[in-house]
Design an enzyme around this catalytic site. Structure first.
Site, short mmCIF file in Angstrom:
data_model
loop_
_atom_site.label_atom_id
_atom_site.label_comp_id
_atom_site.label_asym_id
_atom_site.label_seq_id
_atom_site.Cartn_x
_atom_site.Cartn_y
_atom_site.Cartn_z
N HIS A 246 -3.95 -1.57 2.23
CA HIS A 246 -2.69 -2.14 2.74
C HIS A 246 -2.68 -3.69 2.77
CE1 HIS A 246 -1.66 1.88 4.24
NE2 HIS A 246 -2.79 1.92 4.88
O1 RIB Z 1 -0.33 0.99 8.56
C1 RIB Z 1 -1.31 0.16 7.98
C2 RIB Z 1 -1.52 -1.06 8.80
O2 RIB Z 1 -1.95 -0.70 10.10
C3 RIB Z 1 -2.62 -1.98 8.24
O3 RIB Z 1 -2.33 -3.31 8.58
C4 RIB Z 1 -3.84 -1.52 8.98
O4 RIB Z 1 -4.83 -2.54 9.11
C5 RIB Z 1 -3.26 -1.20 10.32
O5 RIB Z 1 -3.19 -2.42 11.06
#
Ligand code: RIB
Ligand code: CA
Length: 316
Positions: A246
């Site tokens: 992500h």
């Molecule tokens: O949903 C994914 C996000 O939530 C990313 O930033 C992960 O690190 C968590 O913070």
């Protein structure tokens, strides 16, 4: 070599988190970017761990000089929800990273964000939130005048056709602090949102993880261990080869925006219904007359993204 005048100044706001860690490493490995500071927020794990983890990652990158600030310990209105079930109890499970020796800055993260934006030339600093948006919202509430001084906010968060990863409707960062997210979306700041619809196309497949491991440096070995731990939850959940990477998508977007595509649309966050709390309601097909307030990214060239990540990690 990029001289300072051409480097893009950024502040990374983060809740490390294995994917946050890779995003921080990618930023520190990229001379196009000038990381002015790293601000920690409660999210994946509580604040005492996210701020310590941010310092661990800076030391892993050989950057004990990087100022790290602690920010909000909980969301604006709601109780803190954490994600040890994904990230492990330390938030950086996977490798054994040494306790940090670099100090945490005394200044509060929100003060650092406000002061930096007031001191720096207007329109030059980009904010890169990788966790719940609590610190960013608090900065805007404390000093509304910073809104016009921010060049852009590029954040990881939300989801639309992909749904949610924390509830059926909501992605974690927005779910944890939906009121902060709406505050940021209401501020009229140029904003790019990188949601699950994009990040779920950037999977840490075995081949990609092997390429990172093959770099053979201590940083690469640590990243392979971080991602090897981090991916297991989503691999089981989605039945995929690898898990979504992500947060590094935010940094990659700054470095190579051509790897990404999306459109300018309206986004509203659910802050009323518990059923859909934290849902990002994205008007992708422009069926309302709600004004555009975000560039929402839907697609990524995953091969190009991982080539960039691997190439840059090899320089640390
Ligand atoms: O949903 C994914 C996000 O939530 C990313 O930033 C992960 O690190 C968590 O913070
Ligand atoms: Ca994060």
């Amino acid at each position: 070599m990029t001289d300072d005048s051409q480097r893009r100044p950024i502040i990374i706001d983060t809740d490390p988190g294995q994917d946050d860690a890779v995003a921080i490493l990618l930023a520190l490995a990229s001379p196009e970017l000038e990381v002015l500071g790293i601000t920690a927020v409660a999210g994946n794990v509580p604040l005492p761990l996210t701020e310590k983890n941010a310092r661990k990652v800076c030391e892993l990158a050989g950057r004990p000089d990087m100022p790290v600030y602690a920010g909000a310990s909980r969301p604006l209105m709601r109780p803190l929800v954490t994600a040890e079930y994904v990230h492990g109890k330390t938030g950086l499970d996977g490798p054994e990273l040494p306790e940090p020796t670099m100090p945490l800055q005394d200044k509060h993260a929100v003060d650092f964000i406000v002061e930096t934006l007031l001191e720096r030339e207007a329109g030059t600093v980009t904010l890169c939130p990788l966790g719940p948006l609590t610190n960013i919202a608090l900065a805007l509430i404390r000093a509304p005048e910073i809104a016009t001084r921010i060049r852009e906010i590029v954040l990881m968060g939300g989801g639309f056709f992909e749904g949610g990863n924390t509830t059926p409707a909501a992605e974690f960062n927005i779910y944890v602090d939906p009121h902060a997210a709406q505050t940021v979306l209401d501020a009229g700041i140029p904003l790019t949102m990188i949601p699950l619809d994009c990040t779920h196309k950037a999977l840490t497949t075995a081949k990609r993880l092997a390429a990172i491991r093959a770099i053979g440096t201590p940083v690469a070995e640590a990243v392979a261990a971080l991602l090897g731990f981090f991916e297991r939850f989503d691999e089981t959940k989605y039945g995929t080869d690898g898990g979504p990477l992500h947060d590094p998508c935010v940094i990659a977007y700054l470095l190579k925006p051509e790897l990404f595509s999306g459109r300018h649309v309206n986004v509203v966050v659910e802050t009323g219904s518990e059923l859909t709390m934290g849902m990002t309601v994205v008007d992708w097909w422009r069926v309302t007359d709600r004004s555009v307030n975000a560039t929402v990214i839907r697609d990524v060239n995953a091969e190009g993204f991982f080539d960039l990540v691997t190439e840059r990690l090899a320089t640390l």
